[in-house]
Design an enzyme around this catalytic site. Structure first.
Site, PDB file in Angstrom:
ATOM      1  N   THR A 124       0.822  -1.204   0.000  1.00 34.03           N
ATOM      2  CA  THR A 124       0.000   0.000   0.000  1.00 34.03           C
ATOM      3  C   THR A 124       0.860   1.261   0.000  1.00 34.03           C
ATOM      4  OG1 THR A 124      -1.481   1.332   1.381  1.00 34.03           O
ATOM      5  CG2 THR A 124      -0.169  -0.283   2.529  1.00 34.03           C
ATOM      6  N   ASP A 125       0.333   2.319  -0.599  1.00 36.52           N
ATOM      7  CA  ASP A 125       1.048   3.611  -0.582  1.00 36.52           C
ATOM      8  C   ASP A 125       1.015   4.249   0.807  1.00 36.52           C
ATOM      9  OD1 ASP A 125      -1.646   4.387  -0.461  1.00 36.52           O
ATOM     10  OD2 ASP A 125      -1.351   6.145  -1.728  1.00 36.52           O
ATOM     11  N   GLU A 126       0.200   3.691   1.708  1.00 32.47           N
ATOM     12  CA  GLU A 126       0.107   4.291   3.047  1.00 32.47           C
ATOM     13  C   GLU A 126       1.411   4.148   3.827  1.00 32.47           C
ATOM     14  OE1 GLU A 126      -3.555   3.675   5.190  1.00 32.47           O
ATOM     15  OE2 GLU A 126      -4.650   3.373   3.322  1.00 32.47           O
ATOM     16  N   TYR A 149      -1.831  -0.186  10.946  1.00 31.55           N
ATOM     17  CA  TYR A 149      -2.026  -0.884   9.662  1.00 31.55           C
ATOM     18  C   TYR A 149      -0.849  -0.641   8.728  1.00 31.55           C
ATOM     19  CZ  TYR A 149      -3.460  -1.422   4.786  1.00 31.55           C
ATOM     20  OH  TYR A 149      -3.482  -1.737   3.446  1.00 31.55           O
ATOM     21  N   LYS A 153       2.155  -3.143   7.294  1.00 33.29           N
ATOM     22  CA  LYS A 153       2.394  -3.388   5.866  1.00 33.29           C
ATOM     23  C   LYS A 153       3.842  -3.044   5.505  1.00 33.29           C
ATOM     24  CE  LYS A 153      -0.157  -4.449   3.028  1.00 33.29           C
ATOM     25  NZ  LYS A 153      -0.519  -5.783   2.468  1.00 33.29           N
ATOM     26  N   GLY A 277      -3.464   9.797  14.285  1.00 30.35           N
ATOM     27  CA  GLY A 277      -2.477   9.546  13.224  1.00 30.35           C
ATOM     28  C   GLY A 277      -3.023   9.697  11.827  1.00 30.35           C
TER      29      GLY A 277
HETATM   30  N1  LIG Z   1      -8.186  -1.697  -0.256  1.00 27.69           N
HETATM   31  C1  LIG Z   1      -7.268  -0.849  -0.677  1.00 27.69           C
HETATM   32  O1  LIG Z   1      -7.585   0.292  -1.032  1.00 27.69           O
HETATM   33  C2  LIG Z   1      -5.824  -1.282  -0.770  1.00 27.69           C
HETATM   34  C3  LIG Z   1      -4.909  -0.436  -1.404  1.00 27.69           C
HETATM   35  C4  LIG Z   1      -3.572  -0.864  -1.518  1.00 27.69           C
HETATM   36  C5  LIG Z   1      -3.190  -2.107  -1.019  1.00 27.69           C
HETATM   37  N2  LIG Z   1      -4.109  -2.899  -0.405  1.00 27.69           N
HETATM   38  C6  LIG Z   1      -3.663  -4.218   0.088  1.00 27.69           C
HETATM   39  O2  LIG Z   1      -4.302  -5.188  -0.728  1.00 27.69           O
HETATM   40  C7  LIG Z   1      -4.583  -6.360   0.031  1.00 27.69           C
HETATM   41  C8  LIG Z   1      -6.058  -6.693  -0.078  1.00 27.69           C
HETATM   42  O3  LIG Z   1      -6.820  -5.579   0.394  1.00 27.69           O
HETATM   43  P1  LIG Z   1      -8.406  -5.676   0.446  1.00 27.69           P
HETATM   44  O4  LIG Z   1      -8.918  -4.299   0.544  1.00 27.69           O
HETATM   45  O5  LIG Z   1      -8.876  -6.574  -0.625  1.00 27.69           O
HETATM   46  O6  LIG Z   1      -8.576  -6.385   1.866  1.00 27.69           O
HETATM   47  P2  LIG Z   1      -9.821  -7.168   2.469  1.00 27.69           P
HETATM   48  O7  LIG Z   1      -9.824  -6.827   3.908  1.00 27.69           O
HETATM   49  O8  LIG Z   1     -11.045  -6.952   1.640  1.00 27.69           O
HETATM   50  O9  LIG Z   1      -9.419  -8.706   2.266  1.00 27.69           O
HETATM   51  C9  LIG Z   1      -8.446  -9.341   3.046  1.00 27.69           C
HETATM   52  C10 LIG Z   1      -8.619 -10.843   2.857  1.00 27.69           C
HETATM   53  O10 LIG Z   1      -7.583 -11.512   3.579  1.00 27.69           O
HETATM   54  C11 LIG Z   1      -8.145 -12.592   4.278  1.00 27.69           C
HETATM   55  N3  LIG Z   1      -7.326 -12.866   5.461  1.00 27.69           N
HETATM   56  C12 LIG Z   1      -7.143 -12.062   6.550  1.00 27.69           C
HETATM   57  N4  LIG Z   1      -6.340 -12.656   7.433  1.00 27.69           N
HETATM   58  C13 LIG Z   1      -5.975 -13.849   6.893  1.00 27.69           C
HETATM   59  C14 LIG Z   1      -5.136 -14.917   7.324  1.00 27.69           C
HETATM   60  N5  LIG Z   1      -4.527 -14.881   8.509  1.00 27.69           N
HETATM   61  N6  LIG Z   1      -4.987 -15.997   6.514  1.00 27.69           N
HETATM   62  C15 LIG Z   1      -5.616 -16.050   5.310  1.00 27.69           C
HETATM   63  N7  LIG Z   1      -6.428 -15.078   4.860  1.00 27.69           N
HETATM   64  C16 LIG Z   1      -6.613 -13.999   5.640  1.00 27.69           C
HETATM   65  C17 LIG Z   1      -9.555 -12.139   4.651  1.00 27.69           C
HETATM   66  O11 LIG Z   1     -10.411 -13.207   4.937  1.00 27.69           O
HETATM   67  C18 LIG Z   1      -9.950 -11.369   3.390  1.00 27.69           C
HETATM   68  O12 LIG Z   1     -10.541 -12.237   2.440  1.00 27.69           O
HETATM   69  C19 LIG Z   1      -4.137  -6.061   1.465  1.00 27.69           C
HETATM   70  O13 LIG Z   1      -2.858  -6.631   1.644  1.00 27.69           O
HETATM   71  C20 LIG Z   1      -4.063  -4.533   1.515  1.00 27.69           C
HETATM   72  O14 LIG Z   1      -3.090  -4.111   2.424  1.00 27.69           O
HETATM   73  C21 LIG Z   1      -5.404  -2.518  -0.265  1.00 27.69           C
END
Ligand SMILES: NC(=O)c1ccc[n+]([C@@H]2O[C@H](COP(=O)([O-])OP(=O)(O)OC[C@H]3O[C@@H](n4cnc5c(N)ncnc54)[C@H](O)[C@@H]3O)[C@@H](O)[C@H]2O)c1
Length: 355
Positions: A124-126, A149, A153, A277
């Site tokens: 993530t860019d965060e 968070y 990451k 934060g």
């Molecule tokens: N949503 C955004 O805007 C965004 C932007 C940049 C990066 N990301 C990154 O992309 C990834 C997905 O984000 P998202 O928004 O789809 O998240 P989300 O919360 O919708 O999905 C996370 C998934 O991970 C699974 N999970 C959690 N803990 C687990 C574990 N211990 N073992 C197996 N599975 C597990 C959950 O069941 C869920 O299906 C994350 O790593 C997040 O940091 C998200």
């Protein structure tokens, strides 16, 4: 080609699995997901019955489960995470366990059992923290995460870089800006505001909604990930973002949502007080990824139009979510009773979700 996807039942993971299944007919996909509150098998119900897709319920923190799936895999795309900033300020330990320790378990399994497999870390860019206008951090920018968070990451990203350098793993990292689109759990700003608007409930917008995020339609992110999986270089980091010009504040996003749902501005509930934060602006320089030939295909207005249309059509998907765990978290966090049609007084400094 066997590709292990972690967190494929979440928002971005499920969109990615669907794209991969559609675009790469030779790919065998295994989806390892724990099905936390954020994971929903309904997100991929359309792939049930495909001989090339398999769902395994399991935990990335469990080395035995991970070992069994990593062995024989040619690539791993790692989405699984605790992903909600507001939750991380309440239970940071869970973010360290899943995002930091879970990533270690995966990397360790790859090192021992599939040392030639490609490992794509979905970051993530965060991790760059608050970015002052008009700065656009590139991939070498200093990491200044503000929340548990983003710190977790960043911890995951650093392990990936170390695994490449020390063990020679074929690992790389993407760092994307905020996503929106179909199948996003309605706790994050855009889906929360869409479903609240559809239900004529208040939209809790705080600090005047001046915060800026570089919103990217999820399908554009998934196309970038597919490109990086196939053509990114090992040991490298690639920022992913829309680079909207002009930049768009949360207030403007809220107005667009109200316009697209045909609801009045009176639904906006200004909320006092900062999230601890809380970052004002995120932005990234994306030249490195664009040099590989990627650019976003969907602009913000079109993306929001498609997203609103999806939530209008898919009440069957989100209505069941708005009960149980969701309801408890929502009521505690936003100080608002669901289904009341009106905002209650916040129990504490209520916050709107920005990421
Ligand atoms: N949503 C955004 O805007 C965004 C932007 C940049 C990066 N990301 C990154 O992309 C990834 C997905 O984000 P998202 O928004 O789809 O998240 P989300 O919360 O919708 O999905 C996370 C998934 O991970 C699974 N999970 C959690 N803990 C687990 C574990 N211990 N073992 C197996 N599975 C597990 C959950 O069941 C869920 O299906 C994350 O790593 C997040 O940091 C998200």
């Amino acid at each position: 080609m066997r590709i292990l996807v972690t967190g494929g039942c979440g928002f971005i993971g499920s969109n990615f699995v669907r794209l991969l299944h559609q675009e790469r007919p030779d790919a065998e996909i295994i989806n390892l997901d724990l099905l936390t509150y954020a994971g929903n098998p309904a997100n991929l119900v359309d792939l049930e019955g495909s001989a090339r897709y398999r769902f395994v319920r399991g935990d990335i923190r469990n080395p035995e489960q991970v070992d069994a799936l990593v062995e024989g895999s040619d690539a791993l795309v790692h989405f699984a995470a605790e992903s909600h900033v507001d939750r991380s300020t309440k239970r940071p330990g869970e973010f360290i366990e899943t995002n930091v320790y879970g990533t270690y378990v995966l990397l360790d399994a790859v090192r021992r059992l599939a040392p030639r497999a490609r490992f794509l870390q979905v970051g993530t860019d965060e991790v760059y923290g608050d970015v002052e206008f008009p700065s656009f951090p590139d991939e070498n920018a200093v990491l200044l995460p503000s929340s548990p968070y983003s710190a977790s990451k960043a911890g995951a990203d650093l392990q990936v870089l170390a695994a490449h350098r020390t063990f020679g793993l074929d690992a790389l990292i993407s760092r994307c800006t905020n996503n929106y689109g179909p199948y996003q759990y309605p706790e994050k700003l855009i889906p929360l505001f869409i479903v609240n608007a559809l239900e004529n409930e208040a939209l809790p917008l705080y600090d005047g909604g001046t915060q800026v995020r570089d919103w990217l339609f999820v399908e554009d992110h998934c196309r970038a990930l597919l490109l990086l999986l196939e053509r990114g270089s090992a040991g490298e980091i690639y920022n992913v973002g829309a680079n909207q010009d002009p930049e768009v504040s949360n207030r403007e996003i809220t107005r667009l949502i109200l316009e697209l749902t045909g609801r009045p501005e009176s639904l906006i509930r200004p909320v006092e007080g900062l999230r601890p934060g809380h970052d004002q602006r995120y932005a990234v320089g994306t030249q490195k990824l664009r040099a590989l030939g990627w650019s976003p295909e969907c602009d913000l207005v079109e993306g929001l139009r498609r997203t609103v249309a999806w939530y209008v059509e898919r009440r069957d998907w989100w209505e069941p979510i708005r009960s149980g765990e969701y309801r408890a978290f929502y009521e505690q966090h936003y100080g608002q009773a669901l289904g009341s049609g009106k905002a209650a007084a916040p129990k504490r400094a209520a916050k709107a979700s920005n990421s």
